[in-house]
Enzyme design. Sequence first.
Site, PDB file in Angstrom:
ATOM      1  N   GLY A 107       0.649  -1.250   0.162  1.00 17.22           N
ATOM      2  CA  GLY A 107       0.021   0.036   0.011  1.00 17.22           C
ATOM      3  C   GLY A 107       0.806   1.163   0.014  1.00 17.22           C
ATOM      4  N   VAL A 143      16.908   8.321  -1.229  1.00 20.62           N
ATOM      5  CA  VAL A 143      17.833   7.056  -1.539  1.00 20.62           C
ATOM      6  C   VAL A 143      18.585   7.447  -2.863  1.00 20.62           C
ATOM      7  CG1 VAL A 143      17.824   4.572  -2.490  1.00 20.62           C
ATOM      8  CG2 VAL A 143      16.429   5.268  -0.573  1.00 20.62           C
ATOM      9  N   VAL A 144      17.889   7.889  -3.761  1.00 19.13           N
ATOM     10  CA  VAL A 144      18.834   8.255  -4.946  1.00 19.13           C
ATOM     11  C   VAL A 144      19.824   9.430  -4.731  1.00 19.13           C
ATOM     12  CG1 VAL A 144      18.230   9.567  -7.261  1.00 19.13           C
ATOM     13  CG2 VAL A 144      16.626   7.830  -6.511  1.00 19.13           C
ATOM     14  N   ARG A 162       0.991  -5.512  -5.670  1.00 18.65           N
ATOM     15  CA  ARG A 162       1.261  -6.609  -4.983  1.00 18.65           C
ATOM     16  C   ARG A 162       1.407  -7.801  -6.181  1.00 18.65           C
ATOM     17  NH1 ARG A 162      -0.442  -4.606   0.134  1.00 18.65           N
ATOM     18  NH2 ARG A 162      -2.070  -3.152   0.088  1.00 18.65           N
ATOM     19  N   ASP A 215       5.349  -4.937   6.294  1.00 23.89           N
ATOM     20  CA  ASP A 215       5.761  -6.337   6.510  1.00 23.89           C
ATOM     21  C   ASP A 215       5.878  -7.225   5.349  1.00 23.89           C
ATOM     22  OD1 ASP A 215       3.081  -6.588   6.415  1.00 23.89           O
ATOM     23  OD2 ASP A 215       2.740  -7.395   8.365  1.00 23.89           O
ATOM     24  N   THR A 229       4.202   2.537   5.547  1.00 22.79           N
ATOM     25  CA  THR A 229       3.005   2.286   5.735  1.00 22.79           C
ATOM     26  C   THR A 229       2.228   3.213   6.680  1.00 22.79           C
ATOM     27  OG1 THR A 229       1.635   0.619   6.838  1.00 22.79           O
ATOM     28  CG2 THR A 229       3.708   0.466   7.439  1.00 22.79           C
ATOM     29  N   ASP A 265      -0.034   2.455   8.614  1.00 20.63           N
ATOM     30  CA  ASP A 265      -0.520   1.534   9.884  1.00 20.63           C
ATOM     31  C   ASP A 265       0.237   1.661  11.118  1.00 20.63           C
ATOM     32  OD1 ASP A 265      -2.554   0.832   8.066  1.00 20.63           O
ATOM     33  OD2 ASP A 265      -1.712  -1.212   7.746  1.00 20.63           O
ATOM     34  N   ASP A 312       2.486  -0.343  12.087  1.00 17.25           N
ATOM     35  CA  ASP A 312       2.625  -1.517  12.605  1.00 17.25           C
ATOM     36  C   ASP A 312       3.920  -2.439  12.283  1.00 17.25           C
ATOM     37  OD1 ASP A 312       2.514  -1.952   9.932  1.00 17.25           O
ATOM     38  OD2 ASP A 312       0.742  -3.399   9.977  1.00 17.25           O
ATOM     39  N   MET A 329      -8.432   3.147   8.982  1.00 13.38           N
ATOM     40  CA  MET A 329      -7.573   1.941   8.347  1.00 13.38           C
ATOM     41  C   MET A 329      -6.725   1.502   9.468  1.00 13.38           C
ATOM     42  SD  MET A 329      -6.601   3.121   4.446  1.00 13.38           S
ATOM     43  CE  MET A 329      -7.793   2.362   3.245  1.00 13.38           C
ATOM     44  N   ARG A 345      -5.533  -2.141   9.458  1.00 10.72           N
ATOM     45  CA  ARG A 345      -5.718  -3.480   9.267  1.00 10.72           C
ATOM     46  C   ARG A 345      -5.750  -4.355  10.469  1.00 10.72           C
ATOM     47  NH1 ARG A 345      -1.016  -6.084   6.110  1.00 10.72           N
ATOM     48  NH2 ARG A 345       0.305  -4.714   7.584  1.00 10.72           N
ATOM     49  N   ARG A 376      -4.848   7.514   2.885  1.00 11.28           N
ATOM     50  CA  ARG A 376      -3.596   7.101   2.285  1.00 11.28           C
ATOM     51  C   ARG A 376      -2.795   8.307   1.363  1.00 11.28           C
ATOM     52  NH1 ARG A 376      -3.638   1.294  -0.139  1.00 11.28           N
ATOM     53  NH2 ARG A 376      -3.813  -0.119   1.801  1.00 11.28           N
TER      54      ARG A 376
END
Length: 319
Positions: free
Chosen positions: A11, A23-24, A72, A103, A125, A127, A129, A169, A171, A252
């Site tokens: 997601g 990163v780049v 995904r 995860d 994410t 979440d 989590d 949201m 999960r 999101r």
Amino acid sequence: MKRIAVLTSGGDSPGMNAAVRAVVRKAIYHDCKVFGVYRGYAGMMDGDIKELNLGSVGDIIHRGGTMLYTARSEEFKTKEGQLKAVENLKKHEIEGVVVIGGDGSYKGAQKLSEHGIATIGAPGTIDNDIPGTDFTIGFDTSLNTIIHSIDKIRDTASSHERTYVIEVMGRHAGDLALWSGLAAGAETIMLPEVEYNMEEIIDRLERGAKRGKKHSIIVVAEGIGSGVEIGETIQKQMNIETRVTVLGHIQRGGSPTGFDRVLASRLGAHAVDLLLKGKSGLAVGIENNQLCSTSFDEIFSKPHEIDTKMYELSSQLSI
């Protein structure tokens, strides 16, 4: 290490672009070539890999979503899919990969590491989590989106003297519900980590009504069940007008907050530093405002936990 790739998976979350940018630019600063893997592990298997330069990540730090897109992939869970992905990385002589995601994305990163590709994960994410970090990229932005939504709904709840159930949201993780419920002054917060008693919730609403309270806000984490069903139960048992709002994917999107932009920049750069030091099979994080790293094995062995003291505080303040 001279050739590094970066991908986003699972997601999307606000701040992923800021992490990709970090990163780049960090890698280029250290004279590395950087490649973007488009559409996550599916794109890695399809060979959708392109070299990125400084301009490739210009003007994205403030944008939500991910410029690399995300997807995904069930095929990547198979050994055949993983070997296909590794072969495509080797065609570009890519030695290390930064995986930005949750995860599920980390499990894919661990497989790459087992196949000989150095991998570092960065927690992207909403979440919140992922063990091994106090905050994940996107959580703060999503939290603020929820708070603004609850504030608006409260105005209507007050005007019409209604009870509102708001499903958020997360999960199987209740951080978004807990933090937003406390910040927005919700009367009840329902989390998957805490067993709830509907009779106690009804009793609390009735006590509020007896002292003249005209409206109530109940925040429900999606992992606990259907907000619609909970709203119907309350309306049936109390015979009061109840409305349900499922915030959905609005949580999101949006421009990342300053906190998420800084967090993503720090974590993305730290991931590159670890690759350049020859590290693999680790995920970057932040604990007590200090950068850290945790092995994937350790992350997968820890269950997600909420701040129980914060939950107790929310109950104390909503009497």
